[in-house]
Design a protein around this motif. Sequence first.
Motif, PDB file in Angstrom:
ATOM      1  N   PHE A   1       0.815  -1.211   0.000  1.00 41.94           N
ATOM      2  CA  PHE A   1       0.000   0.000   0.000  1.00 41.94           C
ATOM      3  C   PHE A   1       0.857   1.273   0.000  1.00 41.94           C
ATOM      4  CE2 PHE A   1      -3.325  -2.983   1.345  1.00 41.94           C
ATOM      5  CZ  PHE A   1      -4.277  -2.680   0.372  1.00 41.94           C
ATOM      6  N   ALA A   2       2.012   1.234   0.606  1.00 42.38           N
ATOM      7  CA  ALA A   2       2.902   2.395   0.558  1.00 42.38           C
ATOM      8  C   ALA A   2       3.381   2.626  -0.875  1.00 42.38           C
ATOM      9  CB  ALA A   2       4.086   2.201   1.500  1.00 42.38           C
ATOM     10  N   ARG A   3       3.682   1.546  -1.587  1.00 42.54           N
ATOM     11  CA  ARG A   3       4.083   1.681  -3.003  1.00 42.54           C
ATOM     12  C   ARG A   3       2.924   2.213  -3.848  1.00 42.54           C
ATOM     13  NH1 ARG A   3       7.197  -2.916  -1.770  1.00 42.54           N
ATOM     14  NH2 ARG A   3       9.409  -2.516  -2.112  1.00 42.54           N
ATOM     15  N   MET A   4       1.729   1.705  -3.587  1.00 37.29           N
ATOM     16  CA  MET A   4       0.551   2.167  -4.322  1.00 37.29           C
ATOM     17  C   MET A   4       0.325   3.667  -4.074  1.00 37.29           C
ATOM     18  SD  MET A   4      -0.581  -0.376  -6.082  1.00 37.29           S
ATOM     19  CE  MET A   4      -2.229   0.115  -6.535  1.00 37.29           C
ATOM     20  N   ALA A   5       0.445   4.080  -2.827  1.00 37.87           N
ATOM     21  CA  ALA A   5       0.267   5.494  -2.496  1.00 37.87           C
ATOM     22  C   ALA A   5       1.325   6.347  -3.184  1.00 37.87           C
ATOM     23  CB  ALA A   5       0.324   5.686  -0.983  1.00 37.87           C
ATOM     24  N   LEU A   6       2.546   5.841  -3.237  1.00 37.05           N
ATOM     25  CA  LEU A   6       3.639   6.571  -3.889  1.00 37.05           C
ATOM     26  C   LEU A   6       3.344   6.770  -5.375  1.00 37.05           C
ATOM     27  CD1 LEU A   6       6.424   7.835  -3.563  1.00 37.05           C
ATOM     28  CD2 LEU A   6       7.409   5.569  -3.908  1.00 37.05           C
ATOM     29  N   GLN A   7       2.782   5.751  -6.008  1.00 36.20           N
ATOM     30  CA  GLN A   7       2.440   5.855  -7.427  1.00 36.20           C
ATOM     31  C   GLN A   7       1.228   6.761  -7.663  1.00 36.20           C
ATOM     32  OE1 GLN A   7       1.926   1.832  -8.790  1.00 36.20           O
ATOM     33  NE2 GLN A   7       4.103   1.351  -8.668  1.00 36.20           N
ATOM     34  N   ALA A   8       0.332   6.801  -6.685  1.00 36.95           N
ATOM     35  CA  ALA A   8      -0.927   7.523  -6.860  1.00 36.95           C
ATOM     36  C   ALA A   8      -0.813   9.027  -6.644  1.00 36.95           C
ATOM     37  CB  ALA A   8      -1.989   6.950  -5.924  1.00 36.95           C
TER      38      ALA A   8
ATOM     39  N   HIS B   1       2.129  14.039  -2.032  1.00 33.21           N
ATOM     40  CA  HIS B   1       2.542  13.476  -0.753  1.00 33.21           C
ATOM     41  C   HIS B   1       3.688  12.467  -0.919  1.00 33.21           C
ATOM     42  CE1 HIS B   1      -0.880  15.415   1.071  1.00 33.21           C
ATOM     43  NE2 HIS B   1      -1.672  14.877   0.153  1.00 33.21           N
ATOM     44  N   ALA B   2       4.494  12.660  -1.943  1.00 37.19           N
ATOM     45  CA  ALA B   2       5.566  11.708  -2.245  1.00 37.19           C
ATOM     46  C   ALA B   2       6.576  11.597  -1.097  1.00 37.19           C
ATOM     47  CB  ALA B   2       6.277  12.098  -3.535  1.00 37.19           C
ATOM     48  N   THR B   3       6.845  12.695  -0.421  1.00 38.60           N
ATOM     49  CA  THR B   3       7.833  12.671   0.668  1.00 38.60           C
ATOM     50  C   THR B   3       7.390  11.722   1.775  1.00 38.60           C
ATOM     51  OG1 THR B   3       8.483  14.934   0.183  1.00 38.60           O
ATOM     52  CG2 THR B   3       9.107  14.066   2.331  1.00 38.60           C
ATOM     53  N   ILE B   4       6.163  11.885   2.247  1.00 45.52           N
ATOM     54  CA  ILE B   4       5.690  11.043   3.341  1.00 45.52           C
ATOM     55  C   ILE B   4       5.483   9.604   2.876  1.00 45.52           C
ATOM     56  CG2 ILE B   4       3.205  11.486   3.140  1.00 45.52           C
ATOM     57  CD1 ILE B   4       5.250  11.270   6.397  1.00 45.52           C
ATOM     58  N   CYS B   5       5.099   9.422   1.616  1.00 46.94           N
ATOM     59  CA  CYS B   5       4.954   8.059   1.082  1.00 46.94           C
ATOM     60  C   CYS B   5       6.312   7.350   1.055  1.00 46.94           C
ATOM     61  CB  CYS B   5       4.335   8.089  -0.312  1.00 46.94           C
ATOM     62  SG  CYS B   5       2.597   8.553  -0.327  1.00 46.94           S
TER      63      CYS B   5
ATOM     64  N   ILE C   1      17.468   3.915   0.493  1.00 47.01           N
ATOM     65  CA  ILE C   1      17.176   4.569  -0.793  1.00 47.01           C
ATOM     66  C   ILE C   1      15.944   5.461  -0.668  1.00 47.01           C
ATOM     67  CG2 ILE C   1      16.347   4.108  -3.146  1.00 47.01           C
ATOM     68  CD1 ILE C   1      18.236   1.600  -3.075  1.00 47.01           C
ATOM     69  N   HIS C   2      14.913   4.972   0.017  1.00 46.57           N
ATOM     70  CA  HIS C   2      13.680   5.753   0.137  1.00 46.57           C
ATOM     71  C   HIS C   2      13.804   6.888   1.156  1.00 46.57           C
ATOM     72  CE1 HIS C   2      11.238   3.583  -2.720  1.00 46.57           C
ATOM     73  NE2 HIS C   2      11.844   2.473  -2.295  1.00 46.57           N
ATOM     74  N   TYR C   3      14.582   6.687   2.217  1.00 49.02           N
ATOM     75  CA  TYR C   3      14.847   7.810   3.131  1.00 49.02           C
ATOM     76  C   TYR C   3      15.581   8.918   2.377  1.00 49.02           C
ATOM     77  CZ  TYR C   3      13.617   5.019   7.288  1.00 49.02           C
ATOM     78  OH  TYR C   3      12.964   4.277   8.234  1.00 49.02           O
ATOM     79  N   GLU C   4      16.579   8.528   1.585  1.00 53.67           N
ATOM     80  CA  GLU C   4      17.342   9.517   0.822  1.00 53.67           C
ATOM     81  C   GLU C   4      16.454  10.234  -0.196  1.00 53.67           C
ATOM     82  OE1 GLU C   4      20.532   7.036  -0.549  1.00 53.67           O
ATOM     83  OE2 GLU C   4      21.626   7.222   1.346  1.00 53.67           O
ATOM     84  N   ALA C   5      15.552   9.478  -0.828  1.00 55.12           N
ATOM     85  CA  ALA C   5      14.634  10.098  -1.794  1.00 55.12           C
ATOM     86  C   ALA C   5      13.704  11.086  -1.101  1.00 55.12           C
ATOM     87  CB  ALA C   5      13.833   9.022  -2.523  1.00 55.12           C
ATOM     88  N   ALA C   6      13.238  10.733   0.091  1.00 54.61           N
ATOM     89  CA  ALA C   6      12.388  11.660   0.859  1.00 54.61           C
ATOM     90  C   ALA C   6      13.170  12.931   1.193  1.00 54.61           C
ATOM     91  CB  ALA C   6      11.876  10.982   2.127  1.00 54.61           C
ATOM     92  N   LEU C   7      14.434  12.768   1.534  1.00 47.37           N
ATOM     93  CA  LEU C   7      15.266  13.931   1.863  1.00 47.37           C
ATOM     94  C   LEU C   7      15.586  14.788   0.634  1.00 47.37           C
ATOM     95  CD1 LEU C   7      17.558  12.248   4.495  1.00 47.37           C
ATOM     96  CD2 LEU C   7      16.036  14.209   4.892  1.00 47.37           C
TER      97      LEU C   7
END
Length: 151
Positions: free
Chosen positions: A14-21, A25-29, A48-54
């Motif tokens: 669901f986190a991946r789905m939210a990221l695509q949708a 809200h990409a940062t929090i996803c 990788i995802h923490y770095e992408a959020a940053l």
Amino acid sequence: VLHHAGYLDDAAFFARMALQATKEHATICRFTLANVLAAQNRLEDAAIHYEAALELQPEFDLALQTLATLRCAQWMRARKEKEIAELRRRLLQIQEMLALQDARDSMHLWTQLKAAEQRLEDLVAQHRFTALPLDPRHPLAAPAPAPAPPE
């Protein structure tokens, strides 16, 4: 909710789905997905995802702190695993030496072997509690079995 209930595969899905949708809200996803991946012990994927959020929000302190904790845990794990491997190698050498020694030298080597085995058990027990501070439910974080009574 799924993450905290222990449904990590569903939480990751669901986190991946939210990221695509959503782009809004990409940062929090990404942060949420990173947390789930860390709980699954997929630390490199989580990083990788923490770095992408940053990258999306450089002032996201919680992501920065969590990434730093994750990197520290990875470093400590690697260090402990290296130390454990070295102790195992030394134990094997002592065992081989014991097989070649006569009886009077064997007692001294036997004492060294038991001390090294105890050190290895202690390190493995410590490693269980320090290896995965991000997820105390991980099997390695389980309490070590009680030591056998002395003979």
